[in-house]
Structures are given as C-alpha cells and as structure tokens.
Design a protein around this motif. Structure first.
Motif, PDB file in Angstrom:
ATOM      1  N   ASN A 281       0.851  -1.189   0.000  1.00  0.00           N
ATOM      2  CA  ASN A 281       0.000   0.000   0.000  1.00  0.00           C
ATOM      3  C   ASN A 281       0.890   1.243   0.000  1.00  0.00           C
ATOM      4  O   ASN A 281       1.571   1.522   0.992  1.00  0.00           O
ATOM      5  CB  ASN A 281      -0.930  -0.005   1.212  1.00  0.00           C
ATOM      6  N   LEU A 282       0.887   1.962  -1.123  1.00  0.00           N
ATOM      7  CA  LEU A 282       1.749   3.136  -1.300  1.00  0.00           C
ATOM      8  C   LEU A 282       0.930   4.419  -1.121  1.00  0.00           C
ATOM      9  O   LEU A 282      -0.055   4.635  -1.828  1.00  0.00           O
ATOM     10  CB  LEU A 282       2.379   3.106  -2.703  1.00  0.00           C
ATOM     11  N   LEU A 284       1.032   8.223  -1.633  1.00  0.00           N
ATOM     12  CA  LEU A 284       1.786   9.252  -2.359  1.00  0.00           C
ATOM     13  C   LEU A 284       1.544  10.643  -1.777  1.00  0.00           C
ATOM     14  O   LEU A 284       0.406  10.982  -1.414  1.00  0.00           O
ATOM     15  CB  LEU A 284       1.373   9.274  -3.829  1.00  0.00           C
ATOM     16  N   ALA A 289       1.483  12.767  -6.849  1.00  0.00           N
ATOM     17  CA  ALA A 289       0.337  12.228  -7.579  1.00  0.00           C
ATOM     18  C   ALA A 289      -0.069  13.165  -8.712  1.00  0.00           C
ATOM     19  O   ALA A 289      -0.465  12.714  -9.793  1.00  0.00           O
ATOM     20  CB  ALA A 289      -0.837  12.000  -6.624  1.00  0.00           C
ATOM     21  N   ILE A 308       5.885   7.082 -11.307  1.00  0.00           N
ATOM     22  CA  ILE A 308       4.510   7.515 -11.041  1.00  0.00           C
ATOM     23  C   ILE A 308       4.128   8.516 -12.130  1.00  0.00           C
ATOM     24  O   ILE A 308       4.779   9.561 -12.281  1.00  0.00           O
ATOM     25  CB  ILE A 308       4.381   8.164  -9.658  1.00  0.00           C
ATOM     26  N   THR A 312      -1.812  10.620 -11.396  1.00  0.00           N
ATOM     27  CA  THR A 312      -2.160   9.292 -10.867  1.00  0.00           C
ATOM     28  C   THR A 312      -3.257   9.419  -9.819  1.00  0.00           C
ATOM     29  O   THR A 312      -3.171  10.226  -8.892  1.00  0.00           O
ATOM     30  CB  THR A 312      -0.919   8.619 -10.243  1.00  0.00           C
ATOM     31  N   PRO A 314      -5.897   8.126  -6.776  1.00  0.00           N
ATOM     32  CA  PRO A 314      -5.959   7.169  -5.657  1.00  0.00           C
ATOM     33  C   PRO A 314      -6.836   5.975  -6.033  1.00  0.00           C
ATOM     34  O   PRO A 314      -7.848   6.129  -6.726  1.00  0.00           O
ATOM     35  CB  PRO A 314      -6.576   7.990  -4.524  1.00  0.00           C
ATOM     36  N   LYS A 316      -5.652   3.488  -7.865  1.00  0.00           N
ATOM     37  CA  LYS A 316      -4.999   2.820  -8.985  1.00  0.00           C
ATOM     38  C   LYS A 316      -4.080   1.719  -8.460  1.00  0.00           C
ATOM     39  O   LYS A 316      -3.473   1.845  -7.393  1.00  0.00           O
ATOM     40  CB  LYS A 316      -4.196   3.826  -9.802  1.00  0.00           C
ATOM     41  N   VAL A 338       0.830  -2.850  -6.268  1.00  0.00           N
ATOM     42  CA  VAL A 338       1.026  -1.604  -5.523  1.00  0.00           C
ATOM     43  C   VAL A 338      -0.287  -0.825  -5.535  1.00  0.00           C
ATOM     44  O   VAL A 338      -0.714  -0.315  -6.579  1.00  0.00           O
ATOM     45  CB  VAL A 338       2.159  -0.759  -6.140  1.00  0.00           C
ATOM     46  N   ASN A 339      -0.931  -0.753  -4.386  1.00  0.00           N
ATOM     47  CA  ASN A 339      -2.180   0.005  -4.251  1.00  0.00           C
ATOM     48  C   ASN A 339      -1.846   1.477  -3.971  1.00  0.00           C
ATOM     49  O   ASN A 339      -1.181   1.790  -2.982  1.00  0.00           O
ATOM     50  CB  ASN A 339      -3.030  -0.546  -3.114  1.00  0.00           C
ATOM     51  N   ILE A 340      -2.325   2.340  -4.839  1.00  0.00           N
ATOM     52  CA  ILE A 340      -2.003   3.759  -4.727  1.00  0.00           C
ATOM     53  C   ILE A 340      -3.015   4.487  -3.846  1.00  0.00           C
ATOM     54  O   ILE A 340      -4.223   4.382  -4.046  1.00  0.00           O
ATOM     55  CB  ILE A 340      -1.969   4.447  -6.115  1.00  0.00           C
ATOM     56  N   VAL A 342      -3.394   8.549  -1.903  1.00  0.00           N
ATOM     57  CA  VAL A 342      -2.851   9.910  -1.961  1.00  0.00           C
ATOM     58  C   VAL A 342      -3.078  10.582  -0.613  1.00  0.00           C
ATOM     59  O   VAL A 342      -4.198  10.593  -0.087  1.00  0.00           O
ATOM     60  CB  VAL A 342      -3.510  10.730  -3.087  1.00  0.00           C
TER      61      VAL A 342
END
Length: 378
Positions: A281-282, A284, A289, A308, A312, A314, A316, A338-340, A342
C-alpha cells in the motif's frame, strides 16, 4: 508414470462433499476393492490404495484445502526436494497396505484378514511435530534450518531389544513363540476368524527375562538431536511438511515415526501476502500524484524505484509482474501489486492555502469530470 486421478473423482464425490459424505464414499470403495474380497487381484489392490490415498487427503481439512488450491503438486508429488519424502501422509507416495490398515483400520470396525496390521514385533515409532517460523524472504527463496528436537532414539546398549543381553529372553508361553494368536472378529463381512498379535509378547514370540539397565526394557531412550530442514520455496502459513523416519524411534528395528513440520509466517512490516501475490500500500504525497515522479518501494528482494505518472489517481493498482512469491509446484512467480493512495495534508501554510483556493476557483481544470468519477468508483 500414469497421471494421478483427481481425488474427488477417485471417491466419486463432488468438491463440495461433506466430511461424512467423503467417509461414506471411502468406506464403499474400500469394501468394493478390499483384498479379502479380491484375493490376488493387483488391479483391485491398486484401486484400494488409490481410494485410501484420496481419503487420507480429503478427510484432513488442512490437506484438503491445500489440495483444492494446488492439486497433486501441493501434496508433495516431487519428493526428495530438500530431504522431504513428500508433504505428509500418503499424499507423498510410498505407502503400503500395512500403512492403510494401521491408519484407517478403525473405519471398518477392525482390521481385515490374517495379520494385516504392522508386522509382529516391529511397532512403528510415533510422529514428532514442530513449528517453524519463516520470514517472507525465506518463503520466497526456500531455506535450510537446523532445529534441535528431543526424541526417542534406539538404545545404544541393547540396540533396541530391551534386554540386557541376547540370552535374556524366553519363549512366550501364550503364543508358544509364534507371536500370533487366533481371534474372531465381527466385520462388515460377518464373523471372521483372524490372526492377531499376541498381547502378552507384543508379537515378538519371546519375553524379556532381564531388562536393559539403560532403557529399562523400552528399547529406546530420550536424546537431543540436531535435524536439518530444507524448506522448499513457496510454502504457506498452515502447511504441514513431513520428513519420513525422522520422528521417534521404535524398538526392535521397527520403523521410526515421521517429523511433521508446521509452517508459520512472520508478518512483514510493509508487505502483505495474498497467495503468490504480494501487496504493498503506497501513500503518495499530493504533489507527486499530481506532477508525477519516481518513488522507492520495498519488494521481497530489496527496494526498487517505480515511475509515477502525472495525474495518478488514488485507488490505482500498479502491477510489477514476477515480483511476487514462487509457486510451490515451480510454475512461475506471483506479482507485486502496488495500491495507490494519496495523502491529503491536514495543515496548510498560508501560501499552500492560497494556491488551493486558486485551484478551487478554476472549476474547469481542477474539478473531476464525469468520466473520472466513473473510473474512480468502478
């Protein structure tokens, strides 16, 4: 070598069958192909073994779950890897008719036939169970571990006989040295006269007159032993591996039990396992973003940088193919997902606040379109 049949097909049950339905199906197959009903029929004997193997797996919730997920490959079909003779039970192969009668004899209400229980005078040692905790890196690559276990070993003074010397025996008066007694049992086929192990001498045909001083007639003593485990890559939490013959020793040259290894996984501080895939879980920073850039993320093998894209959103998910865990049967690796997310700052400087107020005033640029809304909530 012929391809193994599906265990559910062998027993003639659906994959949703209950434990009771599986037991009834096995009982039916075992009666149909039992050696006492099919003397000298090798085909029937193989069918009998096949049904016992299927029942061994499907009657055990853990083995059944592993089989449903991995098929025969998950039951240790590739024996010999890392010193394991299969992943436990009959599923790894190498079992005999005696094994079947010893493990499942009670399902018939008693053993069938003349002396199909384990050979007289050679009892089997009991199994040992240990837990092994692995890191995600160890699961990914496989690992060799040395463990210290307290177990029964053959007495070095009497070599497992339990007697002080070779002359300290006499013929059993109950069985007259045969090790067997005749008994009548009530089975599914009616009253049957069978031979059984003599209860007085345990099937040895002789009794000890002077017990070994070291083991007190047991034939085995307690001892510590260092055992090397070679854990294959791709194992999962709750899996049970087995090492044949590494359990407790049996006296009089009997077969040693097995060492059963229960797999536990340590929680990784950043990565989450999902089957063979790994999830990260990333979160950003908002500018990254919006403007794009590169960020460093952890993987099983160490940290890597990923790109990135500007704008981008949230929610994604970025997929790094092959960066997950290896399959236990050796067919490729899973992916790193990788779960984006923000991060929205909770406090703003006056300059930041002024910037966002300008952005809010420009509705044409900074407000989400209907297409963006649909994509985000899909």
């Amino acid at each position: 070598m012929a391809e193994k049949r599906d265990y559910y097909e062998v027993l003639g049950v659906a994959k949703t069958a209950t434990a009771d339905e599986i037991k009834k199906a096995y009982r039916k197959k075992a009666i149909q192909y039992h050696p006492d009903k099919n003397p000298g029929d090798k085909k029937a004997e193989e069918m009998f073994k096949e049904a016992a193997e299927a029942y061994d797996v499907l009657s055990d919730p853990q083995k059944r779950q592993r089989y449903d997920q991995f098929g025969h490959a998950g039951m240790g079909g590739a024996s010999g890897a890392g010193g394991f003779g299969g992943f436990g039970g009959f599923g790894g192969g190498g079992f005999s008719m005696e094994d079947i009668f010893e493990q499942f004899g009670d399902i018939f209400g008693g053993h069938f036939g003349g002396g199909r229980s384990r050979s007289a005078g050679t009892p089997r040692g009991t199994n040992l169970r240990v837990k092994v905790k692995l890191t995600l890196q160890e699961v990914a690559s496989g690992v060799e571990k040395k463990i210290k276990v307290r177990k029964k070993v053959v007495c070095p003074d009497c070599n497992g006989t339990g007697a002080e010397s070779a002359s300290d025996f006499e013929t059993c008066p109950n069985c007259k040295g045969t090790g067997r007694v005749v008994r009548t049992v009530n089975s599914l086929f009616g009253m049957m006269q069978t031979e059984a192990v003599c209860p007085n001498c345990g099937g040895k045909g002789k009794i000890i007159t002077q017990k070994c001083k070291k083991c007190h007639g047991e034939g085995v003593i307690d001892s510590n032993e260092i055992i090397t485990l070679n854990i294959p890559a791709g194992v999962q939490e709750g899996m049970q591996l087995s090492m044949r013959g590494y359990g407790n020793a049996a006296p009089n040259g009997g077969q040693s039990g097995d060492l059963l290894i229960l797999i536990e996984e340590e929680r990784h501080p950043d990565l989450i396992r999902d089957g063979n895939d790994i999830i990260y879980n990333l979160l950003l920073p908002l500018p990254t973003a919006v403007l794009g850039g590169s960020v460093e993320i952890p993987t099983i093998d160490g940290k890597v940088k990923i790109k990135i894209d500007a704008g981008t959103q949230p929610g994604k998910v970025l997929r790094l193919r092959g960066k997950g865990l290896p399959s236990l049967n050796g067919y490729g690796n899973g992916d790193l997902l990788v779960n984006i997310g923000v991060y929205i700052p909770e406090k703003l400087t006056s300059a930041d606040k002024e910037l966002f107020e300008k952005m809010a005033a420009d509705s044409s640029t900074y407000r989400p379109t209907d297409a963006a809304k649909r994509n985000f909530f899909q």
